[in-house]
Design an enzyme around this catalytic site. Structure first.
Site, short mmCIF file in Angstrom:
data_model
loop_
_atom_site.label_atom_id
_atom_site.label_comp_id
_atom_site.label_asym_id
_atom_site.label_seq_id
_atom_site.Cartn_x
_atom_site.Cartn_y
_atom_site.Cartn_z
N ASP A 115 33.12 19.59 18.55
CA ASP A 115 33.61 20.39 17.44
C ASP A 115 34.23 19.46 16.40
O ASP A 115 35.29 18.88 16.63
CB ASP A 115 34.64 21.40 17.94
CG ASP A 115 35.12 22.34 16.85
OD1 ASP A 115 34.61 22.24 15.72
OD2 ASP A 115 36.01 23.16 17.12
N LYS A 233 34.12 15.68 0.49
CA LYS A 233 32.87 14.95 0.27
C LYS A 233 33.11 13.62 -0.43
O LYS A 233 32.44 12.62 -0.12
CB LYS A 233 31.91 15.82 -0.55
CG LYS A 233 31.41 17.06 0.18
CD LYS A 233 30.68 16.69 1.48
CE LYS A 233 30.14 17.92 2.18
NZ LYS A 233 29.45 17.57 3.46
N VAL A 270 21.42 25.71 -1.95
CA VAL A 270 20.40 26.21 -1.02
C VAL A 270 20.84 27.54 -0.45
O VAL A 270 22.05 27.78 -0.23
CB VAL A 270 20.16 25.19 0.12
CG1 VAL A 270 18.99 25.61 0.98
CG2 VAL A 270 19.92 23.79 -0.46
#
Length: 376
Positions: A115, A233, A270
């Site tokens: 995880d 990110k 997406v």
């Protein structure tokens, strides 16, 4: 085939085709325009293929969305795929793995529990992986996992007290690569090792505070949670760039050149389950509205197969074998970084120091909580 059709039309004289030729022409133009626009919004596709028989690939986020498509691609190429799951596989996952083995004729597809939102879970898996003599083979790590919360949702934290998006998108992958570094460095010099990580355009919005990485002391951006994802990110891309540079500076015992290649892939927007959750605001009425607008989403956005093309390119293209610099891939092409911090070694040093301190504090506090619960 066309000749019999033309002969049939000439024989029976379909007058309505001649009478209504203008309407049919307009309909054909409309359909062609929609098809051309959809082809454009689907983005570029890679033409590279690669035989990966015998290669071992570790994939995070491989149970849904783009990660699932990447897993199927790797399995069809013959690779041994290790899918990292958050929990023990349920019956649905077991059935999916068995069906995937049958469809791809590849029995080397396995799952492991790791995880990424839990630092202790990542440490448990990674230490088990490296605790092996000789060093286990590892040809590629594909980081597809990611979490983006819907707008107007309150802060979500893990059991260890870390903001969920920050933990899953950066801190977990950072912990995984940090512990697996000896395995990556220990691969034979003739073996090419690739790290392919998912990124997104929101990294441009990143604004990292080294004194508070998980934003625990700052107001949570409920209207724009993607700002937290942008921080994560940006941090991940910075670390991967530094990871590659340190691998190049590392002197191998066999005196071979660096065999590690780091590629960051941007799939674009997406239609994944995560996107559906964000657009629907995590509500039933939002899901109903999403279904009503599905033709609109289908026309403008990529499907998971087209979204995974940059990953396929990063996995299969031979051009990356000769590139020693960490690269960013968008639409199957190498592009420049939009943030200078990614290539700044001082920024990377501060980030790594702060991330190490946060992980150490998280593990320490969580162990204390577990000891208290066990005593009770």
């Amino acid at each position: 085939m066309p000749i019999p059709i033309i002969a049939h039309i000439a024989q029976f004289k379909y007058e309505h085709l001649i009478t209504h030729w203008a309407q049919y022409t307009k309909a054909a133009i409309a359909v062609s325009t929609i098809a051309a626009f959809k082809f454009w919004t689907s983005g570029r596709t890679t033409t590279w293929e690669r035989k990966m028989n015998g290669m071992v690939v570790m994939v995070t986020g491989g149970s849904s969305g783009i990660g699932q498509v990447v897993v199927e691609k790797l399995a069809s190429l013959g690779a041994q795929v290790v899918i990292l799951l958050r929990t023990e596989p349920d019956q649905f996952t077991v059935d999916y793995i068995m069906d995937l083995r049958k469809r791809t004729k590849n029995q080397l597809i396995y799952t492991e529990v790791c995880d990424l939102s839990s630092m202790l879970s990542v440490r448990k898996f990674a230490t088990k992986w490296i605790d092996c003599t000789p060093i286990r083979r590892l040809d590629m790590i594909v980081l597809c996992s990611g979490v983006l919360l819907p707008p107007f949702m309150d802060r979500q934290t893990t059991e260890e007290g870390v903001e969920l998006q920050w933990a899953t998108n950066f801190l977990g992958p950072y912990q995984l690569l940090r512990i697996l570094r000896p395995v990556i460095y220990g691969q034979p010099g003739h073996r090419e090792v690739r790290i392919v990580a998912a990124t997104c355009s929101s990294y441009i919005l990143g604004n990292i505070d080294f004194n508070d990485l998980d934003l625990s002391n700052h107001p949570y951006p409920r209207k724009s949670p993607w700002k937290v994802v942008g921080n994560a990110k940006l941090a991940l891309m910075t670390y991967l760039y530094d990871f590659q540079k340190k691998a190049e500076a590392h002197e191998r015992p066999d005196k071979m050149p660096c065999n590690l290649h780091t590629i960051m892939a941007n799939p674009g927007v997406v239609r994944t389950p995560g996107f559906r959750r964000v657009v629907s605001f995590g509500k039933v009425w939002g899901l109903f509205l999403y279904l009503l607008l599905w033709p609109f989403w289908w026309l403008l956005l990529k499907g998971t197969i087209h979204g995974a093309q940059s990953f396929f390119h990063a996995i299969c293209s031979p051009e990356f074998a000769s590139i020693t610099q960490p690269v960013l891939v968008n639409e199957c092409s190498i592009v420049e970084y939009s943030r200078k911090e990614i290539t700044d070694p001082e920024f990377a040093e501060k980030l790594i120091k702060a991330a190490d301190a946060q992980i150490d504090e998280v593990e320490k506090q969580y162990k204390k909580k577990k000891i208290k619960k066990s005593k009770k």
